[in-house]
Design a protein around this motif. Structure first.
Motif, PDB file in Angstrom:
ATOM      1  N   ARG A 105      -8.768   2.085   1.723  1.00 44.40           N
ATOM      2  CA  ARG A 105      -7.876   2.739   2.317  1.00 44.40           C
ATOM      3  C   ARG A 105      -8.628   2.660   3.711  1.00 44.40           C
ATOM      4  O   ARG A 105      -9.983   2.324   3.405  1.00 44.40           O
ATOM      5  N   GLU A 106      -7.424   2.592   4.478  1.00 40.28           N
ATOM      6  CA  GLU A 106      -7.852   2.516   5.943  1.00 40.28           C
ATOM      7  C   GLU A 106      -6.880   3.387   7.310  1.00 40.28           C
ATOM      8  O   GLU A 106      -6.004   3.816   6.515  1.00 40.28           O
ATOM      9  N   GLY A 118       0.910  -1.290   0.250  1.00 40.17           N
ATOM     10  CA  GLY A 118       0.266  -0.056   0.122  1.00 40.17           C
ATOM     11  C   GLY A 118       0.710   1.303  -0.033  1.00 40.17           C
ATOM     12  O   GLY A 118       2.257   1.224   0.015  1.00 40.17           O
ATOM     13  N   GLU A 119       0.332   2.491  -0.553  1.00 42.28           N
ATOM     14  CA  GLU A 119       0.600   3.405  -0.059  1.00 42.28           C
ATOM     15  C   GLU A 119       0.333   4.181   0.799  1.00 42.28           C
ATOM     16  O   GLU A 119      -0.689   4.488   1.543  1.00 42.28           O
ATOM     17  N   LEU A 120       1.591   4.922   1.529  1.00 44.31           N
ATOM     18  CA  LEU A 120       1.085   5.451   2.912  1.00 44.31           C
ATOM     19  C   LEU A 120       1.160   7.139   2.836  1.00 44.31           C
ATOM     20  O   LEU A 120       1.699   8.111   2.463  1.00 44.31           O
ATOM     21  N   ARG A 121      -0.160   7.457   3.418  1.00 43.10           N
ATOM     22  CA  ARG A 121      -0.277   9.679   3.404  1.00 43.10           C
ATOM     23  C   ARG A 121      -1.346   9.699   4.047  1.00 43.10           C
ATOM     24  O   ARG A 121      -1.341   8.439   5.084  1.00 43.10           O
ATOM     25  N   VAL A 146      -3.610  15.107  12.591  1.00 35.86           N
ATOM     26  CA  VAL A 146      -2.694  14.481  11.730  1.00 35.86           C
ATOM     27  C   VAL A 146      -2.791  12.945  11.575  1.00 35.86           C
ATOM     28  O   VAL A 146      -2.826  12.404  12.740  1.00 35.86           O
ATOM     29  N   GLU A 147      -3.507  12.793  10.501  1.00 41.05           N
ATOM     30  CA  GLU A 147      -3.735  10.780  10.207  1.00 41.05           C
ATOM     31  C   GLU A 147      -2.929  10.543   8.930  1.00 41.05           C
ATOM     32  O   GLU A 147      -2.997  11.109   8.766  1.00 41.05           O
ATOM     33  N   LEU A 148      -2.125   9.227   9.233  1.00 42.12           N
ATOM     34  CA  LEU A 148      -1.716   8.433   8.572  1.00 42.12           C
ATOM     35  C   LEU A 148      -2.657   7.556   8.250  1.00 42.12           C
ATOM     36  O   LEU A 148      -3.406   6.658   8.734  1.00 42.12           O
ATOM     37  N   TRP A 149      -3.091   7.265   6.726  1.00 45.13           N
ATOM     38  CA  TRP A 149      -3.893   6.491   6.033  1.00 45.13           C
ATOM     39  C   TRP A 149      -2.801   5.511   5.077  1.00 45.13           C
ATOM     40  O   TRP A 149      -1.296   6.000   4.299  1.00 45.13           O
ATOM     41  N   ARG A 150      -3.060   4.539   5.160  1.00 44.77           N
ATOM     42  CA  ARG A 150      -2.824   3.030   4.251  1.00 44.77           C
ATOM     43  C   ARG A 150      -4.046   3.450   2.479  1.00 44.77           C
ATOM     44  O   ARG A 150      -4.963   3.428   2.870  1.00 44.77           O
ATOM     45  N   HIS A 151      -3.322   3.746   1.687  1.00 42.23           N
ATOM     46  CA  HIS A 151      -4.359   3.541   0.252  1.00 42.23           C
ATOM     47  C   HIS A 151      -3.867   2.579  -0.455  1.00 42.23           C
ATOM     48  O   HIS A 151      -2.548   2.266  -0.819  1.00 42.23           O
ATOM     49  N   PHE A 152      -5.021   1.721  -1.440  1.00 39.48           N
ATOM     50  CA  PHE A 152      -4.591   0.795  -2.790  1.00 39.48           C
ATOM     51  C   PHE A 152      -3.318  -0.969  -1.477  1.00 39.48           C
ATOM     52  O   PHE A 152      -3.490  -0.694  -0.950  1.00 39.48           O
ATOM     53  N   GLY A 153      -2.663  -0.911  -1.862  1.00 38.77           N
ATOM     54  CA  GLY A 153      -2.071  -2.158  -2.279  1.00 38.77           C
ATOM     55  C   GLY A 153      -3.134  -3.274  -2.134  1.00 38.77           C
ATOM     56  O   GLY A 153      -4.383  -3.408  -2.093  1.00 38.77           O
ATOM     57  N   SER A 154      -1.974  -4.216  -1.613  1.00 39.77           N
ATOM     58  CA  SER A 154      -2.829  -6.005  -1.866  1.00 39.77           C
ATOM     59  C   SER A 154      -2.311  -6.437   0.032  1.00 39.77           C
ATOM     60  O   SER A 154      -1.349  -6.204   0.653  1.00 39.77           O
ATOM     61  N   PRO A 155      -3.503  -6.729   0.067  1.00 41.57           N
ATOM     62  CA  PRO A 155      -3.581  -7.627   1.642  1.00 41.57           C
ATOM     63  C   PRO A 155      -2.856  -8.848   0.912  1.00 41.57           C
ATOM     64  O   PRO A 155      -1.891  -9.750   2.127  1.00 41.57           O
ATOM     65  N   GLU A 156      -2.160  -9.180   0.088  1.00 43.29           N
ATOM     66  CA  GLU A 156      -1.304 -10.522   0.448  1.00 43.29           C
ATOM     67  C   GLU A 156       0.250  -9.944  -0.583  1.00 43.29           C
ATOM     68  O   GLU A 156       1.374 -10.458  -0.420  1.00 43.29           O
ATOM     69  N   GLY A 157       0.078  -8.735  -0.344  1.00 45.71           N
ATOM     70  CA  GLY A 157       1.899  -8.425   0.019  1.00 45.71           C
ATOM     71  C   GLY A 157       2.411  -7.696  -1.752  1.00 45.71           C
ATOM     72  O   GLY A 157       1.255  -7.085  -3.186  1.00 45.71           O
ATOM     73  N   GLU A 158       3.777  -7.661  -1.787  1.00 44.97           N
ATOM     74  CA  GLU A 158       3.974  -6.892  -3.583  1.00 44.97           C
ATOM     75  C   GLU A 158       4.112  -8.316  -3.965  1.00 44.97           C
ATOM     76  O   GLU A 158       4.742  -9.781  -3.346  1.00 44.97           O
ATOM     77  N   PRO A 159       4.147  -7.812  -5.201  1.00 45.80           N
ATOM     78  CA  PRO A 159       4.378  -9.544  -6.272  1.00 45.80           C
ATOM     79  C   PRO A 159       5.957  -9.449  -6.260  1.00 45.80           C
ATOM     80  O   PRO A 159       7.013  -8.958  -5.685  1.00 45.80           O
TER      81      PRO A 159
END
Length: 646
Positions: free
Chosen positions: A331-332, A217-220, A239-252
């Protein structure tokens, strides 16, 4: 001063389309040649750059690129390279940890819009995005976080920044093909950056190098700068940190087996015939802080090929694909951050330009060879906090006051305010030195007075700037309705001042003001400006906004008073071409009578602001719509300043 986008000559050249070129696009549409039928029956002409776009599409097709659903063409380039982990240490905020094998992902996107399908989102002749992200660790997982994204169009910038925390900024993007070579670069405030040139192989690219593959995921970071900068950089919001997109299974981890789909994968870059440079060192967009040590992999492709969304590949924790949709965990929110620790990175959080003082940025000694320009220095933060005002300190100023029809005036006021005086004020400025940009720019405002909580304020109806003017800080901090023009000129001549404003391929304002009967004057006036600050998307998924006020002082030291009879100003009603509609409805005030006009050299000082309301409810949506070019997207209907029905 003449500030215009690099494609301006195509905008102003009204070329005729050859019937054969347009036939395929409009076959079966029922539209007359040269016109597009809007749903509400309002016609929009074909854009003047139509022939140029069709020629460019033909060149892309010759390189193997295919058209999308509505005839659009998309090109995506990704390059992955290894950088110096120690260089990343200085540009990562406190909760992020250095990746000892730090990788950087360069992404470039361009969309060619077929004539007849130009919209507010992609008004043509193209739509581009360029971004750079770097890997880092957070609580044991490897993520990416980005430096600024450069984006060529307003609507995508609003939506990405205010709805999804993307670090999108304004700038020009080149992305094209010629003789089997793909090229891309971006220019912002006079600096050419992220210069790519490469060929590709006829073989599938590894999924790790697909366009915007984000791994875990990408941290924003979501935040706002404080309207009253004397209280520090951060507003009263968390001031909040969010995770956007990415895969639950991680990197290819590997190439999936070929079940017939490899032919649909993006093509692999030929690294032996690829060159990439970070370009000019810019303290506004310090890509230079991530040096290229080794190119690792890359891909190039179009919209006919598979991508990270909707295609499962082998990953660290099993086979999976990228998260999509609100229900899919796109996003989370994962943490609230300490504002004190994050203060040096306050401007990085949402890719605001760092503090500017009289066209200059304070950078670390020895930069770019040593240190990083991402974190603001203690000196820059102290200068930001202690400044008395943010200034347009050397500018040619044009001020025109109009008397409005009381009914039109009353309908233009935002909710919760009361009428004051039926007046419209236009302020234009050719800015040479300021605290808002490192280069000269031109801007123009429409303001109207009203009462809020018993005090008079001037509601900001419209604010449009030339390329290189500020489109982020004022809009998101003080709630100004800032947009970017294609052409904005205020040109003083010996006998007259000419004005031209063009945006979304339509003339918004044009005129000439004679100087032959001018008389000496001066102006020193203070007033308070009212804006509507978007608060983004809450945890519940709803948009919020609030009122913000900011005191201004306008001084014109050596002014000319121009008699009303000398002023010829028009606000045309023509629609933008294709499906864009009719935004920036200055024409709703056409015919208002001029009561005074001044022109001369001077300054505008904008002082610390204040929050003038709590979160506003659904009643603010109508007032917010025009400043967001709403309805936007594919909706061609016109926007309006006249939001009240009473």
């Amino acid at each position: 001063m003449n500030r215009h986008l690099p494609f301006d000559p195509a905008l102003t050249r009204r070329t005729a389309l050859l019937a054969g070129s347009a036939a395929g696009i409009f076959a079966g549409s029922g539209a007359a040649f040269g016109q597009i039928s809007f749903e509400d029956g309002q016609p929009g002409t074909l854009p003047g750059f139509a022939e140029d776009v069709l020629a460019r599409m033909a060149r892309w097709e010759a390189h193997g690129w295919k058209r999308g659903r509505v005839g659009d063409m998309r090109s995506r380039i990704t390059l992955v390279y290894r950088t110096d982990p120690e260089k990343t240490r200085a540009l990562l905020p406190p909760p992020f940890e250095v990746d000892p094998e730090a990788l950087v992902y360069f992404n470039s996107l361009n969309i060619l819009v077929p004539p007849g399908y130009d919209t507010v989102l992609a008004p043509g002749p193209d739509y581009g995005e360029v971004d750079l992200s770097v890997t880092c660790y957070y609580k044991g997982l490897r993520y990416q976080t980005s430096l600024p994204w450069i984006l060529t169009r307003d609507f995508g910038r609003y939506a990405g920044r205010e709805g999804a925390m993307l670090r999108k900024k304004d700038g020009f993007i080149h992305h094209d093909f010629e003789d089997g070579v793909a090229t891309s670069y971006t220019v912002r405030q006079g600096r050419k950056m992220l210069v790519f040139e490469g060929r590709w192989l006829d073989e599938p690219a590894h999924p790790r190098a697909w366009y915007r593959e984000r791994g875990n995921g990408e941290l924003r970071v979501d935040m706002r700068l404080h309207a009253d900068w004397t209280k520090g950089p951060f507003s009263d919001l968390p001031v909040e940190l969010w995770r956007h997109f990415g895969s639950p299974e991680g990197e290819p981890t590997q190439m999936p087996p070929d079940t017939g789909d490899h032919a649909r994968f993006p093509r692999r870059l030929d690294l032996k015939n690829t060159r990439f440079s970070l370009g000019d060192a810019s303290p506004l967009d310090p890509y230079i802080d991530l040096p290229v040590l080794e190119m690792i992999d890359g891909s190039i492709g179009d919209s006919s090929q598979v991508g990270v969304a909707g295609y499962a590949v082998p990953r660290e924790r099993g086979t999976g694909q990228e998260r999509r949709g609100a229900g899919g965990g796109m996003r989370e929110k994962i943490a609230e951050l300490d504002p004190a620790e994050m203060a040096p990175f306050a401007f990085w959080c949402r890719a605001y330009d760092p503090p500017i003082f009289d066209n200059k940025v304070k950078v670390p000694a020895g930069w770019p060879d040593r240190g990083s320009a991402v974190a603001a220095s203690p000196e820059a933060l102290e200068g930001w906090k202690t400044r008395a005002a943010m200034r347009l300190s050397d500018a040619d100023l044009l001020l025109v006051d109009f008397a409005l029809d009381p009914t039109v005036y009353g309908r233009s006021l935002p909710p919760g305010t009361n009428p004051a005086r039926p007046v419209l004020r236009m302020i234009g400025a050719n800015v040479r030195v300021s605290d808002f940009a490192t280069v000269p720019f031109t801007e123009i405002w429409l303001l109207t007075p009203c009462e809020l909580d018993g005090s008079e304020v001037w509601y900001a109806l419209s604010h449009i700037v030339s390329p290189d003017g500020d489109v982020l800080l004022g809009r998101e901090t003080w709630g100004y309705p800032t947009k970017q023009a294609e052409i904005l000129t205020i040109e003083p001549g010996a006998d007259a001042i000419s004005l031209r404003l063009r945006r979304l391929h339509r003339e918004v304002a044009a005129g000439r003001i004679s100087r032959t009967a001018a008389s000496p004057a001066s102006l020193d006036e203070s007033f308070t400006v009212l804006g509507i600050q978007s608060l983004g998307v809450s945890d519940a998924g709803t948009r919020n906004a609030r009122y913000v006020t900011q005191p201004w002082t306008v001084r014109i030291r050596t002014a000319e008073r121009l008699p009303p009879a000398a002023i010829e100003l028009g606000f045309p009603r023509e629609a933008s071409p294709s499906r864009i509609g009719r935004k920036d409805p200055w024409f709703e005030f056409d015919g208002a009578s001029v009561t005074q006009s001044l022109f001369g050299s001077g300054e505008i000082a904008r002082r610390p602001g204040a929050y003038a309301s709590g979160p506003l409810g659904a009643e603010i949506r109508a007032a917010s719509a025009e400043r967001n070019d709403a309805p936007g997207g594919d909706d061609p209907h016109p926007s309006t300043f006249l939001i009240r029905s009473d």
